[in-house]
Design an enzyme around this catalytic site. Structure first.
Site, PDB file in Angstrom:
ATOM      1  CB  SER A  15      -1.625   0.032   1.276  1.00 46.92           C
ATOM      2  OG  SER A  15      -1.967  -1.128   1.178  1.00 46.92           O
ATOM      3  N   GLY A  16       1.871   1.127   0.932  1.00 47.98           N
ATOM      4  CA  GLY A  16       2.704   2.682   1.089  1.00 47.98           C
ATOM      5  C   GLY A  16       2.997   2.794  -0.398  1.00 47.98           C
ATOM      6  CB  CYS A  43      -3.776  -4.360   3.148  1.00 49.63           C
ATOM      7  SG  CYS A  43      -5.558  -3.745   3.150  1.00 49.63           S
ATOM      8  CB  CYS A  48      -6.900  -5.169   6.382  1.00 48.91           C
ATOM      9  SG  CYS A  48      -5.588  -4.942   5.325  1.00 48.91           S
ATOM     10  CE  LYS A  51      -8.150  -8.549   8.814  1.00 42.67           C
ATOM     11  NZ  LYS A  51      -7.144  -8.702  10.372  1.00 42.67           N
ATOM     12  CE1 TYR A 179      -4.427  -6.480  12.358  1.00 39.52           C
ATOM     13  CE2 TYR A 179      -2.907  -5.926  13.964  1.00 39.52           C
ATOM     14  CZ  TYR A 179      -2.924  -6.871  12.706  1.00 39.52           C
ATOM     15  OH  TYR A 179      -1.886  -6.301  11.807  1.00 39.52           O
ATOM     16  CD  GLU A 183      -8.796  -8.309  12.369  1.00 35.26           C
ATOM     17  OE1 GLU A 183      -9.403  -7.474  12.448  1.00 35.26           O
ATOM     18  OE2 GLU A 183      -8.097  -9.095  12.679  1.00 35.26           O
ATOM     19  CG  ASP A 305       3.383  -2.883   8.464  1.00 39.83           C
ATOM     20  OD1 ASP A 305       3.146  -1.717   8.753  1.00 39.83           O
ATOM     21  OD2 ASP A 305       2.298  -3.706   8.158  1.00 39.83           O
ATOM     22  CB  THR A 313      -3.308  -0.802   5.568  1.00 36.70           C
ATOM     23  OG1 THR A 313      -3.528  -1.744   5.485  1.00 36.70           O
ATOM     24  CG2 THR A 313      -3.636  -0.486   3.333  1.00 36.70           C
ATOM     25  CB  ALA A 343     -11.388  -1.811  13.534  1.00 35.72           C
ATOM     26  CG  HIS A 438     -35.392   7.110  16.603  1.00 34.28           C
ATOM     27  ND1 HIS A 438     -34.559   5.429  18.028  1.00 34.28           N
ATOM     28  CD2 HIS A 438     -36.734   6.295  16.677  1.00 34.28           C
ATOM     29  CE1 HIS A 438     -35.591   4.804  17.800  1.00 34.28           C
ATOM     30  NE2 HIS A 438     -37.047   5.461  17.767  1.00 34.28           N
ATOM     31  CD  GLU A 443     -31.502   6.388  18.683  1.00 33.19           C
ATOM     32  OE1 GLU A 443     -32.525   7.426  18.384  1.00 33.19           O
ATOM     33  OE2 GLU A 443     -32.387   5.144  17.641  1.00 33.19           O
TER      34      GLU A 443
END
Length: 449
Positions: A15-16, A43, A48, A51, A179, A183, A305, A313, A343, A438, A443
């Site tokens: 990615s980088g 990734c 990611c 996965k 993580y 996961e 990394d 990522t 996350a 709502h 909310e």
């Protein structure tokens, strides 16, 4: 003749590296990139993206069960086929690999599909034996799974291999509590495997807020995932029937069909020849860089990394873009590492941004904590006793939100927008002044008390 073959040579098409190559080429630089595997990096190829697709697939186990409460008539028990999911995921990986390659080609970036090493401050040696020169070299080789050494460790797999399993294992032992471990524990559990997670301490997801990670532990245990805490691997023995006998400290031995090691990732610098150019590494093997991603050698930079700053990522992508802006656009640019949202795509997922409650107390002293502990509407009708938890932490003196953490359905999707407000330094009263949308789970963020 030009002094160098290229203005920029990138080693590693993750990615980088891809972002840096593409943007640098758009600024007019002559760019080449070398990748010994597939374009896209960890990734896209073995991280990611595949996965998350497995996470989606695993979620159907609960969705199909809940569907009956919503009036859907399903004859018999659903039949899951691992090979179909696996092959479709790998096909999507190939599609994205092609898209990344097309992007580089469209920007006239020359791609070398082979390993490259540094052989001097401005020289690169390819696996074919050819050498290339460049005014600047960018190292973007990412990180690699760490596998601890113990008797039988040759029988384990890592996140690199787990996407290619011939069949779904009935019994899975996972080493680690970060993580990746949590996961895959959720994925295999929902696909029908019996899952045991082995960890050296009694804490999972150490970097997340304690209330959120404790809630995940509670829910995961209820779903049937077994946790072996204060345990280290002693040995793995392959038995006559092909199964594995796993021995860990402080717990009884257990049989498994798969042992997945997810005990962290280390910077991928071995064998890159960085010493030949005098590039400095830290004690963990990561490349030392300054705020502009430059090493101690003026012509060599590193992003992602492999620098072990923040192993995410989107961070690698920002570092790659900032490098291009700095070196080829005359606009010195740094990356802001403060308040990065993250996350875990567990079952259910969790997400957080800013300080945890413990960090806020240690840093600010006087804080206020607001929480909402509730069952999502869908879970109520499905008679699923799984509760979401949202948590907001503020500076008691200024009302400024310093942390926001949540676990529950779609928590990462909800947090992404809310993270903008936290990064902008908004206050609890700013959230209070927003009318609730709502009926939604989101909310709860503007109704916290």
């Amino acid at each position: 003749m030009a002094e160098y073959d290229y203005d920029l040579f990138v080693i590693g098409a993750g990615s980088g590296g891809v972002r840096a190559a593409r943007v640098s080429a758009a600024y007019g630089a002559k760019v080449a990139i070398a990748e010994e595997h597939k374009v896209g990096g960890t990734c896209v190829i073995r991280g990611c993206v595949p996965k998350k697709l497995l996470v989606y697939g695993a979620h159907f186990a609960e969705d199909l069960k809940d569907a009956r409460k919503f009036g859907w008539k399903l004859d018999g028990e659903p039949d899951f086929d691992w090979a179909t999911l696996r092959d479709n995921v790998l096909s999507e990986v190939e599609r994205i690999n092609g898209a990344y390659t097309d992007t580089l080609n469209s920007h006239d970036v020359e791609i070398f599909h082979e390993r490259a090493t540094v052989s001097g401050p401005n020289e690169i040696t390819l696996a074919s034996g050819d050498t290339k020169t460049a005014k600047y070299i960018l190292i973007a080789t990412g990180a690699w799974p760490h596998v601890p050494e113990f008797p039988g460790s040759e029988h384990v797999v890592t996140s690199n291999e787990v996407f290619h399993l011939e069949e779904l294992p009935r019994r899975v032992v996972i080493a680690g509590a970060g993580y990746i471990a949590n996961e895959f524990a959720g994925i295999f559990n929902k696909l029908g495997s019996r899952v045991t997670l082995v960890n050296r301490s009694d804490v999972i997801l150490r970097q997340y807020d304690h209330s959120i990670r404790d809630r995940l532990l509670q829910i995961a245990t209820t779903k049937g995932i077994e946790f072996c805490f204060h345990a280290e691997f002693e040995s793995i023995e392959k038995q006559d029937d092909g199964s594995l006998l796993v021995k860990v400290t402080n717990h009884e031995p257990r049989e498994a069909d798969l042992v997945l090691v997810a005990t962290g990732r280390v910077p991928n610098t071995d064998g890159l020849g960085l010493d030949s150019a005098g590039v400095e590494l830290d004690e963990d093997g990561a490349i030392k860089v300054d705020e502009y991603s430059k090493t101690n050698i003026d012509s060599i930079y590193a992003v992602g990394d492999v620098t072990n700053r923040v192993q995410l990522t989107p961070v690698a992508i920002r570092e790659g873009h900032a490098f291009a802006d700095t070196v080829f656009n005359g606009k010195p640019t740094t990356v802001d590492y403060d308040c990065i949202p993250s996350a875990v795509f567990s079952h259910p997922p969790l997400a957080g941004v800013g300080m945890t409650e413990s960090e806020a107390r240690n840093t600010l002293g006087s804080i206020k904590v607001y929480q909402s502990d509730f069952r999502a509407m869908k879970n109520v009708l499905a008679e699923r006793n799984e509760r979401a938890l949202y948590k907001m932490i503020t500076d008691a003196d200024t009302d400024r939100i310093v942390g926001l953490h949540m676990i529950g359905p779609d928590a990462p999707e909800i947090l992404q927008a809310a993270a903008v407000a936290v990064k902008a330094g908004l206050s609890k009263s700013d959230f209070d002044n927003v009318v609730a949308l709502h009926p939604t789970m989101a909310e709860e963020l503007v109704l916290l008390r």
